[in-house]
Scaffold this motif. Structure first.
Motif, mmCIF file in Angstrom:
data_model
loop_
_atom_site.group_PDB
_atom_site.id
_atom_site.type_symbol
_atom_site.label_atom_id
_atom_site.label_comp_id
_atom_site.label_asym_id
_atom_site.label_seq_id
_atom_site.Cartn_x
_atom_site.Cartn_y
_atom_site.Cartn_z
ATOM 1 N N ASP A 87 11.762 5.832 3.919
ATOM 2 C CA ASP A 87 10.327 6.171 4.012
ATOM 3 C C ASP A 87 9.591 5.182 4.911
ATOM 4 O O ASP A 87 8.793 5.558 5.768
ATOM 5 N N SER A 88 9.891 3.863 4.681
ATOM 6 C CA SER A 88 9.197 2.842 5.477
ATOM 7 C C SER A 88 9.559 2.969 6.948
ATOM 8 O O SER A 88 8.709 2.820 7.829
ATOM 9 N N LEU A 89 10.840 3.215 7.242
ATOM 10 C CA LEU A 89 11.275 3.379 8.642
ATOM 11 C C LEU A 89 10.553 4.549 9.288
ATOM 12 O O LEU A 89 10.089 4.462 10.431
ATOM 13 N N ARG A 90 10.450 5.666 8.522
ATOM 14 C CA ARG A 90 9.776 6.849 9.065
ATOM 15 C C ARG A 90 8.329 6.499 9.439
ATOM 16 O O ARG A 90 7.838 6.851 10.508
ATOM 17 N N THR A 91 7.639 5.764 8.531
ATOM 18 C CA THR A 91 6.248 5.363 8.797
ATOM 19 C C THR A 91 6.171 4.528 10.078
ATOM 20 O O THR A 91 5.325 4.752 10.942
ATOM 21 N N ALA A 92 7.082 3.527 10.177
ATOM 22 C CA ALA A 92 7.053 2.637 11.345
ATOM 23 C C ALA A 92 7.329 3.411 12.629
ATOM 24 O O ALA A 92 6.666 3.216 13.647
ATOM 25 N N LEU A 93 8.333 4.317 12.587
ATOM 26 C CA LEU A 93 8.699 5.069 13.802
ATOM 27 C C LEU A 93 7.544 5.954 14.252
ATOM 28 O O LEU A 93 7.289 6.116 15.438
ATOM 29 N N ASP A 94 6.825 6.556 13.270
ATOM 30 C CA ASP A 94 5.702 7.422 13.643
ATOM 31 C C ASP A 94 4.562 6.607 14.257
ATOM 32 O O ASP A 94 3.892 7.061 15.177
ATOM 33 N N LEU A 95 4.377 5.389 13.742
ATOM 34 C CA LEU A 95 3.277 4.552 14.254
ATOM 35 C C LEU A 95 3.551 4.093 15.673
ATOM 36 O O LEU A 95 2.647 3.981 16.491
ATOM 37 N N ALA A 96 4.815 3.765 15.977
ATOM 38 C CA ALA A 96 5.119 3.052 17.239
ATOM 39 C C ALA A 96 5.998 3.876 18.168
ATOM 40 O O ALA A 96 6.883 3.338 18.833
ATOM 41 N N ASP A 97 5.761 5.184 18.220
ATOM 42 C CA ASP A 97 6.493 6.024 19.187
ATOM 43 C C ASP A 97 7.995 5.872 19.089
ATOM 44 O O ASP A 97 8.681 5.655 20.095
ATOM 45 N N GLY A 98 8.521 5.937 17.874
ATOM 46 C CA GLY A 98 9.980 5.978 17.739
ATOM 47 C C GLY A 98 10.671 4.642 17.785
ATOM 48 O O GLY A 98 11.870 4.570 18.014
ATOM 49 N N ILE A 99 9.911 3.535 17.579
ATOM 50 C CA ILE A 99 10.568 2.218 17.565
ATOM 51 C C ILE A 99 10.170 1.476 16.296
ATOM 52 O O ILE A 99 9.004 1.510 15.887
ATOM 53 N N ALA A 100 11.131 0.841 15.650
ATOM 54 C CA ALA A 100 10.839 -0.008 14.497
ATOM 55 C C ALA A 100 11.598 -1.311 14.689
ATOM 56 O O ALA A 100 12.647 -1.331 15.331
ATOM 57 N N ILE A 101 11.060 -2.386 14.114
ATOM 58 C CA ILE A 101 11.731 -3.690 14.260
ATOM 59 C C ILE A 101 11.899 -4.294 12.870
ATOM 60 O O ILE A 101 10.946 -4.321 12.084
ATOM 61 N N LEU A 102 13.109 -4.740 12.563
ATOM 62 C CA LEU A 102 13.319 -5.488 11.326
ATOM 63 C C LEU A 102 13.414 -6.958 11.715
ATOM 64 O O LEU A 102 14.283 -7.340 12.501
ATOM 65 N N GLU A 103 12.479 -7.762 11.188
ATOM 66 C CA GLU A 103 12.487 -9.182 11.512
ATOM 67 C C GLU A 103 12.989 -9.933 10.285
ATOM 68 O O GLU A 103 12.302 -9.986 9.264
ATOM 69 N N THR A 104 14.197 -10.480 10.375
ATOM 70 C CA THR A 104 14.762 -11.191 9.225
ATOM 71 C C THR A 104 14.563 -12.682 9.427
ATOM 72 O O THR A 104 14.567 -13.166 10.555
#
Length: 594
Positions: free
Chosen positions: A222-239
């Motif tokens: 769900d969170s990935l889907r939200t991030a991808l929709d916000l940023a034109d298909g890109i998400a970043i996991l910062e560990t």
């Protein structure tokens, strides 16, 4: 009003012109010839072009005029029948190291567009095309990380763009987000930072804070889907690793290699620009070359003895320090300090140039009676210069060391100027860096071969772009420049080459009713290319333009529609029209030297 058939010049007195009157036929190829210094350029450039340009600029608004150079009003009584004038002189092009044949002709702008819209990314690790990732693939990759890893899931909404973004912060707060990361710092959205719109910013929205453990797949998806929709298909996991900078893992619905995890952010034209930070190779800043200390400059003369200054940086006033250092190294490695450099064993040469590695050498220094002994590794001449070059603030030391530096292709991008992500995108098996290193003739063949290698959908997109590139390459080919490569630095072109490049771009612009004034375009051309150049000039004329050429070349004079012979001598003995008319008329005119 009847259309004017002539450009009428009355009383031209610029430089050595003796108040001459000429009627130059419009929409013709006109050659002005005569001895060097007879006043050809004074008539063509300083009178006709200057006045045409000046009148055109005067017709613009006061605002536009401040950006243009106003020409001096030439010394002439009256000129009628002028059009807006374009001069193509033998100015060498820009000396800027970022300016290439491709950028000057604007072919490279179209190539960037072509690669951004029709290119296929390939993974540098596997060599296979990179496919778009599904959310499920992303979840699997995150779940494969070590359990208990903490991190932030970010949506990069702004990347390297200028602006204040007040509205965006407000909108995000309305949507229920609480934190953002701006330029590397976290902020609460209740108190967003004030940004300077003159600078470029990076803004990531914190979509979720996660700790990787069993059973969180649904929430993660769900969170990935939200991030991808916000940023034109890109998400970043910062560990956050236990130490060092946080690691950023990019996930793209568009392009990511499943094996190596290599991702391309988004493929857009600026990714292929070596003049923008977004696309330039980070090691050489898009220049394609790097500086290095060259052994051949450090040891320019290998027949010298090491004791007599074979090492150029150590020559300065044979200091006792250097001489004692040489003695200690000679003693340790057991060679005669009076040996010529070229006769030294290879490992000893390496010690002098690059240091003794782990091996300690006993040094003994005598400073005016004070003797001290020390055992330490020897740094080496080149590492010592590299370190001091990096650390110094003194321009003098910098300049001193630059005498021993040379250029070589950048090791990171192999001289292609672009970053790894841009070089991963290929069309017909070649990336943008390889295409621009082809000669213009080869590039034309490549452009013609591209449609066969693209899918129907990509061909639809690429057709118009390929047509533009093909036309421009064709023009360069027609003016006899097929041997140049698009990556050639424009500062290395001859005057004739840069003039013909400008000529090709003028033909590409397809203007009509313009007055073109050219300065000896045949200079430096092989006789066989002369015909192609004249065809090009006739094409300009046939498009409805007046072409005035200052020229000495016989073939050009014979092919002209009309000829003016200026003379009879040079300097004060010139400045008069000796003869004018068709080439046949001038040939038979006894007054004409030509």
């Amino acid at each position: 009003m009847a259309e004017l058939k002539y450009i009428e010049v009355r009383g031209a007195r610029e430089h050595n012109l003796k108040s001459i009157d000429v009627d130059i036929p419009r929409d013709q190829l006109v050659v002005i010839t005569g001895l060097s210094g007879s006043g050809k350029s004074s008539l063509a450039f300083d009178t006709i072009y200057a006045e045409g340009q000046r009148r055109y600029v005067e017709s613009l608004s006061a605002y536009a005029r401040q950006f243009l150079d106003m020409m001096e009003k030439p010394d002439v009584d009256h000129i009628s029948g002028l059009s807006p004038a374009i001069s193509i002189e033998q100015k060498t092009t820009s000396k800027n190291p970022r300016s290439t044949v491709g950028t000057v002709t604007e072919i490279y702008d179209y190539l960037r567009l072509l690669f951004a819209r029709a290119g296929t990314p390939y993974s540098p690790a596997t060599g296979l095309p990179i496919e778009a990732q599904q959310v499920q693939d992303m979840v699997d990759r995150i779940m494969a990380m070590e359990e208990g890893t903490r991190g932030y899931l970010l949506a990069p909404i702004i990347r390297d763009r200028k602006g204040e973004y007040k509205k965006e912060f407000l909108e995000l707060r309305k949507q229920g987000f609480q934190r953002v990361k701006v330029d590397g710092e976290f902020y609460e959205l209740d108190e967003p930072p004030t940004l300077d719109k003159k600078f470029r910013h990076d803004i990531d929205v914190v979509v979720d804070r996660i700790v990787i453990r069993e059973g969180m797949e649904t929430r993660l998806a769900d969170s990935l889907r939200t991030a991808l929709d916000l940023a034109d298909g890109i998400a970043i996991l910062e560990t956050a690793p236990s130490e060092g900078d946080p690691e950023r893992h990019t996930f793209s619905e568009k392009f990511a290699c499943p094996v190596s995890g290599f991702t391309i952010p988004e493929i857009e034209p600026r990714l292929f620009s070596f003049n923008a930070p977004f696309g330039a190779c980070p090691d050489c800043d898009g220049l394609g070359v790097e500086l290095f200390f060259d052994e051949n400059l450090v040891v320019p003369d290998s027949t010298l003895k090491i004791y007599d200054g074979a090492l150029a940086p150590w020559r300065k006033g044979k200091s006792p320090y250097f001489l004692q250092t040489i003695e200690a190294i000679a003693k340790h490695y057991e060679f005669d300090k009076n040996t010529k450099w070229k006769d030294l064993p290879a490992h000893v040469q390496q010690v002098f140039l690059y240091g003794s590695g782990e091996e300690e050498i006993p040094f003994r220094y005598d400073e005016g009676g004070r003797v001290y002994q020390v055992s330490r590794v020897f740094e080496g001449v080149i590492p010592n210069m590299e370190r001091r070059y990096r650390e110094t603030d003194s321009n003098w030391i910098r300049e001193e060391f630059e005498r021993y530096q040379n250029n070589r292709p950048c090791g990171a991008c192999n001289g292609y100027r672009l970053r790894e992500e841009a070089l991963a995108v290929k069309i017909a098996g070649e990336h943008a860096g390889q295409v621009v290193q082809k000669s213009i003739r080869e590039a034309l063949d490549w452009v013609n071969s591209v449609p066969a290698s693209l899918s129907n959908q990509k061909n639809e997109i690429a057709r118009a772009i390929l047509k533009e590139i093909g036309e421009r390459l064709g023009f360069l080919n027609n003016v006899g420049l097929e041997y140049l490569s698009l990556s050639r630095n424009s500062g290395t072109l001859s005057g004739g080459e840069s003039q013909r490049i400008r000529l090709a771009s003028q033909i590409g612009s397809g203007l009509q009713g313009v007055l073109y004034v050219l300065d000896e375009p045949s200079i430096g051309l092989h006789q066989r290319d002369n015909g192609r150049l004249l065809t090009t000039l006739k094409n300009l004329r046939d498009a409805g333009n007046t072409v005035i050429v200052v020229e000495h070349d016989e073939e050009a004079i014979r092919e002209a529609d009309y000829v003016f012979d200026i003379g009879p001598g040079a300097g004060i003995h010139g400045g008069q029209v000796v003869s004018h008319g068709t080439p046949e008329h001038v040939t038979n005119d006894p007054a004409s030297l030509t």
